[in-house]
Design a protein around this motif. Sequence first.
Motif, mmCIF file in Angstrom:
data_model
loop_
_atom_site.group_PDB
_atom_site.id
_atom_site.type_symbol
_atom_site.label_atom_id
_atom_site.label_comp_id
_atom_site.label_asym_id
_atom_site.label_seq_id
_atom_site.Cartn_x
_atom_site.Cartn_y
_atom_site.Cartn_z
ATOM 1 N N VAL A 82 0.454 -1.248 0.421
ATOM 2 C CA VAL A 82 -0.589 -0.072 0.007
ATOM 3 C C VAL A 82 0.824 1.371 -0.085
ATOM 4 C CG1 VAL A 82 -1.391 -0.986 1.084
ATOM 5 C CG2 VAL A 82 -0.426 -0.248 2.580
ATOM 6 N N TRP A 83 2.343 1.448 0.173
ATOM 7 C CA TRP A 83 2.920 2.061 0.346
ATOM 8 C C TRP A 83 2.204 3.709 -0.693
ATOM 9 C CZ3 TRP A 83 6.309 3.678 4.382
ATOM 10 C CH2 TRP A 83 6.732 4.771 3.903
ATOM 11 N N ARG A 84 2.585 3.033 -2.294
ATOM 12 C CA ARG A 84 2.788 4.169 -2.520
ATOM 13 C C ARG A 84 1.071 4.846 -2.840
ATOM 14 N NH1 ARG A 84 5.295 3.462 -7.570
ATOM 15 N NH2 ARG A 84 7.608 2.093 -7.550
ATOM 16 N N GLY A 85 0.231 4.185 -2.236
ATOM 17 C CA GLY A 85 -0.968 4.750 -2.713
ATOM 18 C C GLY A 85 -1.359 5.863 -1.048
ATOM 19 N N LEU A 86 -0.070 5.864 -0.344
ATOM 20 C CA LEU A 86 -0.623 6.569 0.845
ATOM 21 C C LEU A 86 0.211 8.112 0.643
ATOM 22 C CD1 LEU A 86 1.463 4.009 3.491
ATOM 23 C CD2 LEU A 86 -1.245 4.455 3.364
ATOM 24 N N PRO A 87 -0.172 8.730 1.596
ATOM 25 C CA PRO A 87 -0.085 10.543 1.277
ATOM 26 C C PRO A 87 1.200 11.097 1.594
ATOM 27 C CG PRO A 87 -1.584 9.732 2.850
ATOM 28 C CD PRO A 87 -2.011 8.411 2.060
ATOM 29 N N SER A 119 -6.840 10.575 15.191
ATOM 30 C CA SER A 119 -5.418 11.325 14.939
ATOM 31 C C SER A 119 -5.360 11.950 15.934
ATOM 32 C CB SER A 119 -5.733 11.017 13.469
ATOM 33 O OG SER A 119 -4.582 11.851 13.210
ATOM 34 N N ARG A 120 -4.201 11.853 16.009
ATOM 35 C CA ARG A 120 -3.584 13.257 17.076
ATOM 36 C C ARG A 120 -2.879 14.273 15.591
ATOM 37 N NH1 ARG A 120 -0.752 10.914 21.757
ATOM 38 N NH2 ARG A 120 0.521 10.643 20.062
ATOM 39 N N ILE A 161 1.619 -5.661 18.426
ATOM 40 C CA ILE A 161 1.468 -4.283 18.008
ATOM 41 C C ILE A 161 2.358 -3.400 17.854
ATOM 42 C CG2 ILE A 161 2.849 -2.085 20.149
ATOM 43 C CD1 ILE A 161 3.028 -4.431 22.449
ATOM 44 N N SER A 162 3.291 -3.491 16.571
ATOM 45 C CA SER A 162 3.845 -3.254 15.922
ATOM 46 C C SER A 162 2.522 -3.446 14.344
ATOM 47 C CB SER A 162 4.965 -3.348 14.983
ATOM 48 O OG SER A 162 5.241 -3.699 13.718
ATOM 49 N N ALA A 163 2.411 -4.524 14.163
ATOM 50 C CA ALA A 163 1.302 -4.792 13.409
ATOM 51 C C ALA A 163 -0.212 -3.679 13.652
ATOM 52 C CB ALA A 163 0.721 -6.332 13.026
ATOM 53 N N GLY A 164 -0.108 -3.694 14.563
ATOM 54 C CA GLY A 164 -1.737 -2.651 15.025
ATOM 55 C C GLY A 164 -0.932 -1.731 14.739
ATOM 56 N N VAL A 165 -0.325 -1.071 15.079
ATOM 57 C CA VAL A 165 0.040 0.802 14.800
ATOM 58 C C VAL A 165 -0.068 0.682 12.799
ATOM 59 C CG1 VAL A 165 2.196 2.378 14.930
ATOM 60 C CG2 VAL A 165 1.492 0.645 16.916
ATOM 61 N N VAL A 166 0.564 0.233 12.319
ATOM 62 C CA VAL A 166 0.859 0.248 11.228
ATOM 63 C C VAL A 166 -0.071 0.151 10.262
ATOM 64 C CG1 VAL A 166 1.498 -0.461 8.857
ATOM 65 C CG2 VAL A 166 3.133 -0.641 10.749
ATOM 66 N N LEU A 167 -1.434 -0.700 10.821
ATOM 67 C CA LEU A 167 -2.775 -0.958 10.734
ATOM 68 C C LEU A 167 -3.780 -0.203 10.808
ATOM 69 C CD1 LEU A 167 -4.320 -3.085 8.231
ATOM 70 C CD2 LEU A 167 -5.320 -4.302 11.121
ATOM 71 N N ALA A 168 -3.257 0.745 11.674
ATOM 72 C CA ALA A 168 -4.762 1.382 12.438
ATOM 73 C C ALA A 168 -4.326 2.803 11.663
ATOM 74 C CB ALA A 168 -4.315 2.307 13.644
ATOM 75 N N THR A 169 -2.339 2.837 11.341
ATOM 76 C CA THR A 169 -2.342 4.386 10.621
ATOM 77 C C THR A 169 -2.245 4.084 9.253
ATOM 78 O OG1 THR A 169 -0.137 4.170 12.047
ATOM 79 C CG2 THR A 169 0.092 5.462 9.906
ATOM 80 N N VAL A 170 -1.849 2.943 8.572
ATOM 81 C CA VAL A 170 -2.645 2.764 7.350
ATOM 82 C C VAL A 170 -4.360 3.183 6.894
ATOM 83 C CG1 VAL A 170 -3.118 1.053 5.210
ATOM 84 C CG2 VAL A 170 -0.607 1.653 6.844
ATOM 85 N N ALA A 171 -5.420 2.787 7.755
ATOM 86 C CA ALA A 171 -7.011 2.783 7.500
ATOM 87 C C ALA A 171 -6.583 3.733 7.909
ATOM 88 C CB ALA A 171 -6.841 1.881 9.026
ATOM 89 N N GLY A 223 -11.650 7.736 11.247
ATOM 90 C CA GLY A 223 -12.459 6.979 11.599
ATOM 91 C C GLY A 223 -12.110 6.594 13.160
ATOM 92 N N ARG A 224 -11.895 5.782 14.304
ATOM 93 C CA ARG A 224 -11.446 5.628 15.199
ATOM 94 C C ARG A 224 -10.468 4.641 14.928
ATOM 95 N NH1 ARG A 224 -13.609 8.019 19.528
ATOM 96 N NH2 ARG A 224 -15.510 9.335 19.719
ATOM 97 N N TRP A 225 -9.847 4.553 13.828
ATOM 98 C CA TRP A 225 -8.518 3.453 13.585
ATOM 99 C C TRP A 225 -7.351 2.965 14.267
ATOM 100 C CZ3 TRP A 225 -10.511 0.767 10.003
ATOM 101 C CH2 TRP A 225 -11.701 0.769 9.390
ATOM 102 N N GLY A 226 -7.499 4.357 15.214
ATOM 103 C CA GLY A 226 -6.213 4.051 16.802
ATOM 104 C C GLY A 226 -6.711 2.701 17.769
#
Lengths: 294, 112
Positions: free
Chosen positions: A163-168, A181-182, A227-237, A244-247
Amino acid sequence: MTDEYLRAVRAHLARLPEADRSRALSALSAQLDELAAIGADPVEALGDPATYAADLLEALAEESPTDSAQWRVLGLPVETRGPVSAEVRSRTWDPANPSLVVPRLFGIGWTLNLGAVAVRMGLIRPDDTDDEVLANVPEGHLRAAQAVPIAIAGATAAGLALVWRGLPATVASGFDVGGRSRGDAPRSTLLAALALGVGPALWAQRRDAAVEDRLVSAASATSLATISAGVVLATVAEARHPRGRWGLLVPAALPVGAAASLAVVVGPLRAGLRRAWRGAAPETSTPMPTTEPS
Amino acid sequence: MPTTDRTVQLRKGVLELAILAVLGREECYSIEIIERLDAFPALTATPGTVYPLLARLDKAGLVATRWVEAGGGPPRKYYRLTRDGRASLAEGATAWAALSSEMTEILGEGLS
């Protein structure tokens, strides 16, 4: 003479926690002052510094169990020895210790004693794990346990690459307690979150370590990889579907990580136990003499 | 007899010796050891105290273990003294007798 003796003893106490070392040296310093006042030679009175330090280490070992933190700051345990000391790492797997939380292996605060959790859940008994059981853990189970964190971290890395290329250019820098998001940070910060899982997962692949340390390291790495997967997933989502409340995925990853790391240790140990039990004596067998013959 | 804080403090040093003494009489599994100690109120110990001591005695080579089948449950780990454990028990008993006798004497003098 006094300073020289004190310095020599200090050099032998490097592995003691700072608090114990400073307490022991302070007491020794007072004792040396008393000896100096009466003109006594410290070596004659206390023995050579190396022997004196060895006696101190033995005496203080009882007072510095591995479930004690290196330091305490404002009542919080602080630890830095986890990455280098298998003995310290073993506090996260200590079934004989009934405490559910123990000082973290690195940093400030506490972490779970998976051993106590396993005992409370009835998965093992407090004295089940011993050298015989560890020796009976099949190598295949050990390698499978070590593969778990690398699989989770690898899947996270692969998903991020896709998904890297599609990320802002900027992504969430963090999340508030409500999961929103903070603020913004460069998307490269995702690589740091990824490294939190990949680094320990690679480190946990060591095959030359003791069986228990291989399992404990794999369990810690599994927890961090989750935990790393959770952080990456939340940030990408959050980047792809803002507002959303992805955090909330991050705290949700904590129990998942704990359960996965528990499985990483208990699975292989139970396999070792089953093999050790094959040699169990029948219940009706003649009791062994209370003392071994040799 | 109530177990006071003072008893708890004094007991710390002797619990290991008490466990060796229990195992000196017979081979036991961990719960049995805890039950045997329970028969002496001043020596009552929680599993959280006994298990680490057993692990330490095992590592020090003072006790040996073996698995014995238990009807209806997983095999139990039985503990017994090794030759070193027997020697440690004898040494501890001698030290305890001397300490106990001298403490009784000094306490008697202090209270008189």
